[in-house]
Design a protein around this motif. Structure first.
Motif, PDB file in Angstrom:
ATOM      1  N   LEU A 252       0.827  -1.212   0.000  1.00 11.48           N
ATOM      2  CA  LEU A 252       0.000   0.000   0.000  1.00 11.48           C
ATOM      3  C   LEU A 252       0.858   1.257   0.000  1.00 11.48           C
ATOM      4  N   HIS A 253       0.498   2.209  -0.870  1.00 12.02           N
ATOM      5  CA  HIS A 253       1.259   3.450  -0.998  1.00 12.02           C
ATOM      6  C   HIS A 253       0.328   4.621  -1.294  1.00 12.02           C
ATOM      7  N   ALA A 254       0.870   5.832  -1.141  1.00 11.25           N
ATOM      8  CA  ALA A 254       0.149   7.061  -1.488  1.00 11.25           C
ATOM      9  C   ALA A 254       1.196   8.097  -1.852  1.00 11.25           C
ATOM     10  N   ASP A 255       1.545   8.163  -3.098  1.00  7.26           N
ATOM     11  CA  ASP A 255       2.698   8.935  -3.553  1.00  7.26           C
ATOM     12  C   ASP A 255       2.331  10.388  -3.849  1.00  7.26           C
ATOM     13  N   THR A 256       3.296  11.141  -4.324  1.00 10.24           N
ATOM     14  CA  THR A 256       3.066  12.499  -4.810  1.00 10.24           C
ATOM     15  C   THR A 256       3.560  12.618  -6.240  1.00 10.24           C
ATOM     16  N   LEU A 257       2.984  13.557  -6.963  1.00 12.86           N
ATOM     17  CA  LEU A 257       3.387  13.849  -8.339  1.00 12.86           C
ATOM     18  C   LEU A 257       3.575  15.352  -8.490  1.00 12.86           C
ATOM     19  N   SER A 258       4.386  15.738  -9.460  1.00 16.01           N
ATOM     20  CA  SER A 258       4.540  17.165  -9.728  1.00 16.01           C
ATOM     21  C   SER A 258       3.268  17.750 -10.348  1.00 16.01           C
ATOM     22  N   GLN A 259       2.505  16.887 -11.060  1.00 18.63           N
ATOM     23  CA  GLN A 259       1.229  17.340 -11.632  1.00 18.63           C
ATOM     24  C   GLN A 259       0.129  17.186 -10.568  1.00 18.63           C
ATOM     25  N   LYS A 260      -0.209  18.262  -9.897  1.00 18.17           N
ATOM     26  CA  LYS A 260      -1.107  18.192  -8.750  1.00 18.17           C
ATOM     27  C   LYS A 260      -2.564  17.920  -9.132  1.00 18.17           C
ATOM     28  N   ASP A 261      -2.878  18.016 -10.430  1.00 18.38           N
ATOM     29  CA  ASP A 261      -4.251  17.762 -10.845  1.00 18.38           C
ATOM     30  C   ASP A 261      -4.532  16.273 -11.035  1.00 18.38           C
ATOM     31  N   ILE A 262      -3.493  15.436 -11.067  1.00 14.36           N
ATOM     32  CA  ILE A 262      -3.693  13.997 -11.237  1.00 14.36           C
ATOM     33  C   ILE A 262      -4.130  13.393  -9.912  1.00 14.36           C
ATOM     34  N   ILE A 335     -14.743   4.362  -6.498  1.00 16.08           N
ATOM     35  CA  ILE A 335     -13.732   5.354  -6.126  1.00 16.08           C
ATOM     36  C   ILE A 335     -13.018   5.794  -7.395  1.00 16.08           C
ATOM     37  N   GLY A 336     -12.336   6.930  -7.322  1.00 12.86           N
ATOM     38  CA  GLY A 336     -11.672   7.475  -8.494  1.00 12.86           C
ATOM     39  C   GLY A 336     -10.459   6.657  -8.903  1.00 12.86           C
ATOM     40  N   LEU A 337     -10.268   6.509 -10.215  1.00 10.79           N
ATOM     41  CA  LEU A 337      -9.113   5.820 -10.779  1.00 10.79           C
ATOM     42  C   LEU A 337      -8.447   6.740 -11.791  1.00 10.79           C
ATOM     43  N   ILE A 338      -7.134   6.660 -11.908  1.00  9.09           N
ATOM     44  CA  ILE A 338      -6.465   7.439 -12.939  1.00  9.09           C
ATOM     45  C   ILE A 338      -6.671   6.745 -14.285  1.00  9.09           C
ATOM     46  N   VAL A 358       0.683  -7.202  -5.847  1.00  6.16           N
ATOM     47  CA  VAL A 358       0.356  -5.929  -6.489  1.00  6.16           C
ATOM     48  C   VAL A 358       0.747  -4.793  -5.558  1.00  6.16           C
ATOM     49  N   LEU A 359       1.058  -3.660  -6.150  1.00 11.04           N
ATOM     50  CA  LEU A 359       1.299  -2.437  -5.394  1.00 11.04           C
ATOM     51  C   LEU A 359       0.134  -1.502  -5.698  1.00 11.04           C
ATOM     52  N   LEU A 360      -0.546  -1.075  -4.643  1.00  5.15           N
ATOM     53  CA  LEU A 360      -1.732  -0.234  -4.794  1.00  5.15           C
ATOM     54  C   LEU A 360      -1.413   1.185  -4.350  1.00  5.15           C
ATOM     55  N   GLU A 361      -1.473   2.115  -5.316  1.00  7.43           N
ATOM     56  CA  GLU A 361      -1.407   3.536  -4.991  1.00  7.43           C
ATOM     57  C   GLU A 361      -2.840   3.971  -4.681  1.00  7.43           C
ATOM     58  N   LEU A 362      -3.102   4.243  -3.407  1.00  5.12           N
ATOM     59  CA  LEU A 362      -4.457   4.576  -2.978  1.00  5.12           C
ATOM     60  C   LEU A 362      -4.916   5.926  -3.516  1.00  5.12           C
ATOM     61  N   GLY A 363      -3.976   6.791  -3.780  1.00  2.00           N
ATOM     62  CA  GLY A 363      -4.253   8.136  -4.264  1.00  2.00           C
ATOM     63  C   GLY A 363      -2.969   8.923  -4.177  1.00  2.00           C
ATOM     64  N   PHE A 364      -3.057  10.230  -4.414  1.00  8.52           N
ATOM     65  CA  PHE A 364      -1.866  11.057  -4.442  1.00  8.52           C
ATOM     66  C   PHE A 364      -1.957  12.169  -3.405  1.00  8.52           C
ATOM     67  N   PRO A 368      -5.070  17.873  -3.520  1.00 12.90           N
ATOM     68  CA  PRO A 368      -5.830  18.250  -2.314  1.00 12.90           C
ATOM     69  C   PRO A 368      -7.033  17.350  -2.062  1.00 12.90           C
ATOM     70  N   GLU A 369      -7.787  16.991  -3.114  1.00 11.16           N
ATOM     71  CA  GLU A 369      -8.972  16.150  -2.927  1.00 11.16           C
ATOM     72  C   GLU A 369      -8.574  14.742  -2.472  1.00 11.16           C
ATOM     73  N   ASP A 370      -7.545  14.174  -3.110  1.00  9.23           N
ATOM     74  CA  ASP A 370      -7.077  12.853  -2.698  1.00  9.23           C
ATOM     75  C   ASP A 370      -6.547  12.872  -1.265  1.00  9.23           C
ATOM     76  N   GLU A 371      -5.839  13.929  -0.920  1.00 11.03           N
ATOM     77  CA  GLU A 371      -5.261  14.015   0.413  1.00 11.03           C
ATOM     78  C   GLU A 371      -6.353  13.987   1.489  1.00 11.03           C
ATOM     79  N   LYS A 372      -7.460  14.683   1.229  1.00  9.15           N
ATOM     80  CA  LYS A 372      -8.571  14.659   2.182  1.00  9.15           C
ATOM     81  C   LYS A 372      -9.152  13.253   2.329  1.00  9.15           C
TER      82      LYS A 372
END
Length: 403
Positions: A252-262, A335-338, A358-364, A368-372
């Protein structure tokens, strides 16, 4: 008398002495010809280490464990070690390695460990050209397991290694799921853009919620690679799951991206070639976890490194893809998927050869919306339920197909 004459006379006297010792009634018994160990190599890390020693003839061997400090002792018949000391230098799980003759009939290898260990494999393998390899696979163990190995052995008869795992899983058909909360300890992972919440806290909270939900299902047993805020190397995570004989591995992971809209969840499976640049970059960041925490990295000899990495078997990879598809099926519309939510790359933590992973990215955390959502307990409960449905559906179909 010249030096050459002295050498010739010395050689004649030595030859006469050897011949005399072989005559009937000789005062000295003829020693057996020692085995020749002509090559050795070692590779590994703080979780698993492999030692391979090449012999001209098949060696008989026995293994014992000794405490204070933890050591693994390998006894051999008379052996000539014909390789440089540095070829079997201490590394990985072992802080010191010594080898040599005990007397005319025996030799010994003493492996002093950095931590409690056990041999998961100890066998002689025959090569294609008639040579023989002594292969020793050591892996980390709990102090309790090492103490049991010491107490249950006997030195009065030939000992074979106990290759049981450190965890004693149920053998009644229970389906075991290893849940791996990414990062931990000094390795904080990503940091939330708004709340500054570290990824390690998000993954651990979600792992606990998922474990509680999955653990209530009949016939399912849950194993957490970490239950608190501590660092685990990538290799340790895989080794713990294998010791538990897990049927599935969920990281389980929750990474960050430079593109904050993803935003949205992503499911990754293992591949030597990344599906896209985003997957490649993410795998590179996750694989740096050990270095960021100060784990010693080494350039392994290709032959041994390939053995240790245990590249995922094709059958296991097929099951991993099936697991990923079940997860996405549960998530769709809930739930939202990329875009292209199933991706793949060379994640080290997914390299268990015999566990669908599997490695699951729960969100980014950069969104801001994913973080909440990632910090919301109700959302965790909802997603845990969806993941539980995916695991149960996967188990049902795998069992039905004889997997």
């Amino acid at each position: 008398m010249g030096r050459l004459s002295v050498r010739i006379i010395g050689f004649v006297l030595m030859a006469w002495s050897v011949a005399a010792s072989a005559l009937p009634g000789s005062a000295h018994a003829k020693p057996e010809k020692p085995l020749l160990a002509y090559a050795a190599r070692i590779a590994g890390d703080e979780a698993r280490t492999r030692i391979v020693i090449d012999f001209e003839e098949r060696p008989e061997f026995s293994v014992h464990y000794v405490g204070s400090p933890e050591r693994v002792i390998v006894d051999l018949p008379a052996t000539a070690f014909g390789f440089p000391q540095e070829d079997l230098g201490a590394r990985g799980l072992f802080s010191d390695i010594r080898f040599g003759a005990m007397d005319e009939t025996s030799a010994r290898i003493v492996l002093t460990a950095e931590r409690p260990v056990q041999l998961s494999l100890a066998e002689v393998q025959e090569g294609e050209n008639g040579e023989f390899r002594l292969v020793l696979d050591a892996e980390m163990a709990t102090p309790e397991v090492f103490a049991r190995l010491v107490s249950q052995q006997t030195w009065d008869e030939e000992a074979r290694p106990d290759t049981s795992r450190s965890v004693s899983p149920a053998d009644d058909g229970t389906f075991i799921v290893a849940i791996d909360a990414g990062h931990g300890g000094i390795d904080t992972g990503a940091i939330g853009a708004a709340t500054k919440t570290p990824e390690k806290e998000i993954t651990l909270a979600f792992a606990r919620a998922l474990a509680e939900r999955l653990g209530k299902q009949p016939g399912v047993e849950v194993f957490l690679t970490r239950e608190n805020d501590r660092f685990l190397s990538l290799s340790e995570r895989v080794t713990l799951a294998r010791q538990a004989k897990a049927d599935l591995f969920l990281s389980l992971h929750a990474d960050t991206l430079s593109q904050k809209d993803i935003r949205g969840a992503t499911v990754y499976t293992l591949s030597d070639r990344a599906s896209d640049r985003m997957a490649e970059n993410l795998a590179a960041r996750e694989n740096l976890s050990d270095q960021l925490a100060g784990v010693r990295l080494k350039d392994e000899p290709p032959e041994v490194a390939d053995i240790l990495l245990d590249l995922t078997r094709r059958e296991t990879q097929t099951f991993s893809i099936a697991l990923a598809e079940n997860v996405l099926k549960s998530f769709e519309g809930q739930i939202g998927l990329i875009n292209n939510a199933h991706r793949y790359a060379g994640f080290q933590v997914l390299r268990a050869p015999d566990i669908p992973s599997v490695l699951l990215e729960l969100g980014f955390l950069s969104n801001p919306e994913d973080e909440k959502l990632l910090a919301d307990e109700d959302w965790r409960i909802k997603v845990s339920g969806l993941l539980t449905d995916a695991v149960l559906r996967y188990r049902e179909r795998t069992v039905a197909n004889g997997g």
